[in-house]
Motif scaffolding. Structure first.
Motif, PDB file in Angstrom:
ATOM      1  N   LYS A  46       0.828  -1.210   0.000  1.00 54.94           N
ATOM      2  CA  LYS A  46       0.000   0.000   0.000  1.00 54.94           C
ATOM      3  C   LYS A  46       0.858   1.254   0.000  1.00 54.94           C
ATOM      4  N   ILE A  81     -14.014   6.044   4.818  1.00 56.36           N
ATOM      5  CA  ILE A  81     -13.140   5.329   3.882  1.00 56.36           C
ATOM      6  C   ILE A  81     -11.705   5.837   4.021  1.00 56.36           C
ATOM      7  N   ARG A  82     -11.533   7.147   4.042  1.00 54.39           N
ATOM      8  CA  ARG A  82     -10.184   7.711   4.161  1.00 54.39           C
ATOM      9  C   ARG A  82      -9.543   7.366   5.505  1.00 54.39           C
ATOM     10  N   ARG A  84     -10.253   4.761   7.488  1.00 56.79           N
ATOM     11  CA  ARG A  84      -9.947   3.320   7.547  1.00 56.79           C
ATOM     12  C   ARG A  84      -8.754   2.974   6.679  1.00 56.79           C
ATOM     13  N   TYR A  85      -8.685   3.560   5.490  1.00 55.82           N
ATOM     14  CA  TYR A  85      -7.577   3.222   4.589  1.00 55.82           C
ATOM     15  C   TYR A  85      -6.239   3.727   5.126  1.00 55.82           C
ATOM     16  N   SER A  86      -6.234   4.892   5.743  1.00 57.05           N
ATOM     17  CA  SER A  86      -4.970   5.443   6.235  1.00 57.05           C
ATOM     18  C   SER A  86      -4.574   4.885   7.597  1.00 57.05           C
ATOM     19  N   SER A  92      -7.871  -3.091   2.431  1.00 59.45           N
ATOM     20  CA  SER A  92      -7.420  -2.791   1.075  1.00 59.45           C
ATOM     21  C   SER A  92      -8.501  -2.031   0.320  1.00 59.45           C
ATOM     22  N   ILE A  93      -8.122  -1.491  -0.818  1.00 64.02           N
ATOM     23  CA  ILE A  93      -9.071  -0.784  -1.675  1.00 64.02           C
ATOM     24  C   ILE A  93     -10.161  -1.735  -2.137  1.00 64.02           C
ATOM     25  N   LEU A  96     -12.703  -2.340   0.684  1.00 63.14           N
ATOM     26  CA  LEU A  96     -13.565  -1.169   0.869  1.00 63.14           C
ATOM     27  C   LEU A  96     -14.569  -1.049  -0.267  1.00 63.14           C
ATOM     28  N   HIS A 108     -10.140   4.339  -4.880  1.00 61.22           N
ATOM     29  CA  HIS A 108      -8.795   4.884  -5.105  1.00 61.22           C
ATOM     30  C   HIS A 108      -8.844   6.390  -5.327  1.00 61.22           C
ATOM     31  N   VAL A 111      -9.393   8.054  -1.917  1.00 61.44           N
ATOM     32  CA  VAL A 111      -8.211   7.989  -1.055  1.00 61.44           C
ATOM     33  C   VAL A 111      -7.121   8.940  -1.533  1.00 61.44           C
TER      34      VAL A 111
END
Length: 117
Positions: A46, A81-82, A84-86, A92-93, A96, A108, A111
């Motif tokens: 990532k 989303i942002r 959780r992803y960070s 993973s994308i 999500l 994507h 993010v």
């Protein structure tokens, strides 16, 4: 006097300029199918995939959804989303996208702040 090359350096030199055939690429992709990666490996992938282009922000601003929007996501969804992803290494994308029922490209773009700026 020549420098003595290590095994990896010799392999690297011999593979330089070599292109893989379509059949070989297909075999490589089939060999990788179904393999599970550890959380640390996924976190490394990532970080290298995003690179220096995107600096993940800690506090994401809320952007109100307009009443005429055709978006499937709300501003709260985008913030989640942002976050959780960070913050979560194992997410993973793809996960999500499945969870929020949108495309991977949409996640994507969110993010990387291309949409919902």
């Amino acid at each position: 006097m020549k420098k003595k090359l290590s095994k990896n350096e010799k392999i690297s030199l011999s593979m330089k300029g070599r292109t893989l055939s379509k059949e070989h690429k297909l075999k490589l992709s089939k060999a990788k199918l179904g393999k599970k990666r550890t959380d640390t490996t996924r976190a490394k992938i990532k970080s290298t995939a995003l690179g220096d282009r995107v600096k993940l922000k800690v506090n994401h601003p809320l952007i109100p959804k307009s009443s005429k929007s055709r978006s499937h996501l709300t501003a709260i969804d985008v913030k989640q989303i942002r976050d959780r992803y960070s913050n979560e290494e194992a997410v993973s994308i793809r996960q999500l996208a499945e969870e929020y029922r949108v495309s991977r490209h949409t996640i994507h773009s969110i993010v990387t702040y291309r949409v919902w700026k």
